[in-house]
Design an enzyme around this catalytic site. Structure first.
Site, PDB file in Angstrom:
ATOM      1  N   ASN A  43       1.010  -1.055  -0.140  1.00  0.00           N
ATOM      2  CA  ASN A  43      -0.017  -0.014   0.044  1.00  0.00           C
ATOM      3  C   ASN A  43       0.937   1.110   0.121  1.00  0.00           C
ATOM      4  O   ASN A  43       1.510   1.320   1.074  1.00  0.00           O
ATOM      5  CB  ASN A  43      -0.900   0.074   1.360  1.00  0.00           C
ATOM      6  CG  ASN A  43      -1.751   0.777   1.197  1.00  0.00           C
ATOM      7  OD1 ASN A  43      -1.536   1.947   0.539  1.00  0.00           O
ATOM      8  ND2 ASN A  43      -3.141   0.914   2.152  1.00  0.00           N
TER       9      ASN A  43
ATOM     10  N   GLU B 218      -6.727  -5.555   4.793  1.00  0.00           N
ATOM     11  CA  GLU B 218      -5.285  -5.271   4.578  1.00  0.00           C
ATOM     12  C   GLU B 218      -4.343  -6.135   4.793  1.00  0.00           C
ATOM     13  O   GLU B 218      -3.293  -6.131   4.017  1.00  0.00           O
ATOM     14  CB  GLU B 218      -5.130  -3.640   4.978  1.00  0.00           C
ATOM     15  CG  GLU B 218      -5.856  -2.703   4.561  1.00  0.00           C
ATOM     16  CD  GLU B 218      -5.232  -1.088   4.711  1.00  0.00           C
ATOM     17  OE1 GLU B 218      -3.982  -0.899   4.573  1.00  0.00           O
ATOM     18  OE2 GLU B 218      -6.167  -0.474   5.435  1.00  0.00           O
TER      19      GLU B 218
HETATM   20  N1  CDV Z   1      -7.189   2.377   5.613  1.00  0.00           N
HETATM   21  C1  CDV Z   1      -6.958   2.375   7.092  1.00  0.00           C
HETATM   22  O1  CDV Z   1      -5.808   2.363   7.343  1.00  0.00           O
HETATM   23  N2  CDV Z   1      -7.987   2.465   7.950  1.00  0.00           N
HETATM   24  C2  CDV Z   1      -7.915   2.468   9.268  1.00  0.00           C
HETATM   25  C3  CDV Z   1      -9.300   1.768   9.916  1.00  0.00           C
HETATM   26  C4  CDV Z   1      -9.444   0.291   9.498  1.00  0.00           C
HETATM   27  C5  CDV Z   1      -9.367   2.291  11.312  1.00  0.00           C
HETATM   28  C6  CDV Z   1      -7.637   3.670  10.082  1.00  0.00           C
HETATM   29  O2  CDV Z   1      -6.737   3.813  10.510  1.00  0.00           O
HETATM   30  O3  CDV Z   1      -8.236   4.619   9.630  1.00  0.00           O
END
Ligand code: CDV
Length: 308
Positions: free
Chosen positions: A106, A142
């Site tokens: 990512n 993820e």
């Molecule tokens: N894409 C993310 O990393 N989202 C996380 C959610 C799952 C809590 C975040 O920390 O915003």
């Protein structure tokens, strides 16, 4: 350079059926608006080119790989790089990266005002789980689709400013900011996709989610005397709501600009990077005040150990 107008380009929802070309058109529209407002640096969200696909359980690896980019720039994103070059706009955006040797990250990249990639970051803190979880209201896979980033938290001197990147969940970890603070960072950019509700606690709604995002971004800025730009992908993607709340924060922790919608929306702020110097040379003068002899646990121990 001490001053720069920085733009945060929040994106509204991207549906599963939307192609990358249509998203890039939206990104270019926001870039045009940013240029008209005098910005020379624009920040887009995490996984900016597609829907937030980790919410979907996919047993088929080929289907998973269809969400990844094999090269950057590529055919779909070339127009964005060309427009950035024409407008002399530095930028950063996130995408799913499939490396030539088969690794999945990512990722976000940073470009200069000539449209050249000068920095790359791969998300370190991957939230969620790696198998289908029946206990959740929706999935967050993820850990299934990405490997933890292998590049650490670097910074780059870009257009006269020391810049660093992090991605979404990274903003909740003080270590993220401190690693860049220790390299003198002046601008931290963080794209995110944050569901508006907690998949494991239905009572936790938007107000608390936005508060925790602000709290993390503002604390990171203040404690490291740096500007921070947090930019959402927001809106309802195939029935799943993502929160907005994009903000630009100054080195005192104050919010300079805030998005009001959950749609494509540009926020801008003039950042005077000389303002980083005061905090860095006084209360957060790391060289004078940090006591690393007491911080050993931070890198030698992962989880909490209760011994009392
Ligand atoms: N894409 C993310 O990393 N989202 C996380 C959610 C799952 C809590 C975040 O920390 O915003």
């Amino acid at each position: 350079m001490t001053r720069m107008i920085v733009a945060g380009a929040q994106l509204g929802a991207i549906q599963k059926a939307d192609n990358r070309e249509s998203v890039v058109e939206r990104m270019i529209e926001l870039m045009n608006e940013a240029a008209a407002k005098g910005a020379t640096m624009i920040v887009y969200p995490e996984l900016a080119l597609t829907t937030f696909f980790p919410r979907w359980y996919m047993p088929d690896r080929n289907e998973v790989d269809s969400w990844f980019e094999h090269e950057m720039p590529n055919r779909a994103t070339q127009p964005l790089f060309e427009r950035a070059r024409d407008l002399a706009m530095a930028m950063t955006f996130g995408y799913a990266e499939l490396t030539p040797d088969g690794h999945h990250f990512n990722t976000s990249i940073l470009t200069n005002r000539k449209g050249e990639i000068v920095g790359k970051y791969r998300k370190v803190h991957l939230p969620g789980h790696d198998e289908y979880d029946t206990g959740r209201a929706f999935q967050h896979l993820e850990k299934r689709y990405f490997e933890p980033g292998d590049l650490g938290f670097r910074v780059w001197r870009n257009e006269g400013v020391i810049m660093g990147m992090a991605i979404c969940n990274d903003r909740r970890w003080p270590e993220t900011f401190r690693c860049m603070g220790l390299q003198g960072v002046e601008l931290v950019t963080i794209g995110y996709n944050t569901p508006s509700v907690n998949s494991q606690m239905s009572a936790e709604g938007l107000e608390k989610r936005l508060f925790h995002s602000d709290l993390s971004l503002q604390a990171g800025a203040y404690q490291n005397a740096t500007f921070v730009v947090g930019v959402a992908k927001a809106g309802v993607e195939d029935g799943h709501p993502l929160m907005g709340g994009s903000i630009i924060v100054d080195p005192d922790g104050f919010v300079l600009a805030r998005a009001a919608t959950e749609e494509d929306e540009l926020i801008v702020a003039e950042c005077d990077f000389e303002k980083c110097a005061f905090g860095k040379s006084t209360i957060f003068d790391f060289q004078r005040h940090r006591r690393i002899e007491h911080y050993g646990r931070i890198t030698s121990q992962t989880g909490a150990i209760v011994e009392v």
